[in-house]
Design an enzyme around this catalytic site. Structure first.
Site, PDB file in Angstrom:
ATOM      1  N   CYS A   2       0.872  -1.177   0.000  1.00 19.31           N
ATOM      2  CA  CYS A   2       0.000   0.000   0.000  1.00 19.31           C
ATOM      3  C   CYS A   2       0.904   1.220   0.000  1.00 19.31           C
ATOM      4  O   CYS A   2       1.545   1.527   0.999  1.00 19.31           O
ATOM      5  CB  CYS A   2      -0.914   0.008   1.215  1.00 19.31           C
ATOM      6  SG  CYS A   2      -2.019   1.447   1.268  1.00 19.31           S
ATOM      7  N   GLU A 114      -3.211   0.971  -6.991  1.00 20.02           N
ATOM      8  CA  GLU A 114      -2.100   0.085  -7.347  1.00 20.02           C
ATOM      9  C   GLU A 114      -1.878   0.208  -8.851  1.00 20.02           C
ATOM     10  O   GLU A 114      -2.824   0.425  -9.611  1.00 20.02           O
ATOM     11  CB  GLU A 114      -2.411  -1.360  -6.943  1.00 20.02           C
ATOM     12  CG  GLU A 114      -1.204  -2.259  -6.889  1.00 20.02           C
ATOM     13  CD  GLU A 114      -0.145  -1.749  -5.922  1.00 20.02           C
ATOM     14  OE1 GLU A 114       0.822  -1.104  -6.401  1.00 20.02           O
ATOM     15  OE2 GLU A 114      -0.275  -1.994  -4.713  1.00 20.02           O
TER      16      GLU A 114
END
Length: 271
Positions: A2, A114
């Protein structure tokens, strides 16, 4: 992993979702649709209040800095590198194990970003032709629109170069716990794109479903074996992912438009 996420919910909304008992209006943050390491973020935690005789933990909404600095660290310089803690080793790593035992938190988000290397660039790599890869960002979020409650840790660090009464004498920092990305199908997947989170990246933030919130936040729960059971991935099929503008790749860009779903990946970044 993350490395960037979106947090657009206001403190009033978070207070209702997490049954917050204490938060300071002066610690309010503006909605942030491009949260990057070292930024201040909201964290939900259970902790006794200062200067109060009752030692009972109180559910609080606090403002922390993303990038954990261990209490024993001589300087805070490594915090920007400690934004993620692996679920598989968090209980044993010196930088995280004390926080894992008693200082756990929830980091509320709308979802996380992402990046996937575009198919054309991957083909060029296979052919041995060097080219800077163009990456297509995807936004991953609960399919039902609920809050993405990321499991986190927080830590206190004392800046010994400052006097006790200095407002920056104490740092409170945090880290996101990550786990292996799901290989099962997404609840909603793009027509021309990844069909599972593992197609996007091998890691993902550990999302806590509401039935785990109280146990995760309870500072009285300190047994490593018991806590490790809380690190199990959430049920499969809760997430959706969709392509968003490459504008999110620049941390200076910020706004709800970053979450706009594209009909297809941008040119040159096809999955």
């Amino acid at each position: 992993m993350c490395g960037r996420y979106a947090a657009g919910r206001r403190p009033e909304d978070l207070a209702g979702i997490f049954e917050i008992e204490k938060w300071e209006p002066e610690e309010s943050l503006e909605p942030d649709y491009n949260v990057a390491p070292t930024k201040e973020v909201y964290a939900v935690l259970d902790r006794p209040l200062k200067d109060v005789e009752d030692p009972k933990p109180v559910r609080q909404l606090r403002k922390l800095k993303w990038g954990l600095v261990p209490s024993w660290s001589k300087t805070p310089e490594g915090g920007a590198r400690m934004i993620n803690a692996r679920a598989e080793t968090v209980h044993e790593k010196p930088s995280y194990r004390r926080a894992f035992s008693t200082r756990r938190c929830i980091l509320p988000a709308d979802g996380y970003y992402e990046w996937v290397t575009g198919k054309q660039e991957r083909d060029l790599e296979v052919e041995g032709r060097k080219k800077r890869p163009r990456k297509q960002p995807y936004f991953v979020t609960p399919a039902d629109g609920s809050v993405f409650a990321m499991a986190g840790l927080y830590e206190f660090w004392r800046d010994r170069t400052l006097p006790d009464d200095h407002p920056q004498a104490w740092w409170v920092t945090c880290s996101v716990i990550t786990t292996e990305a799901e290989t099962t199908p997404l609840a909603v997947a793009p027509a021309d794109g990844p069909h599972a989170l593992a197609d996007i990246h091998p890691r993902m933030p550990l999302m806590l479903t509401p039935d785990r919130w109280d146990d995760w936040l309870d500072p009285k729960r300190t047994d490593p074996d018991e806590l490790t059971s809380l690190l199990a991935p959430p049920p499969a099929g809760l997430m959706r992912a969709f392509p968003v503008s490459t504008a999110v790749s620049n941390v200076r860009n910020n706004g709800p438009e970053l979450l706009k779903e594209l009909e297809a990946p941008e040119e040159g970044t096809l999955f």
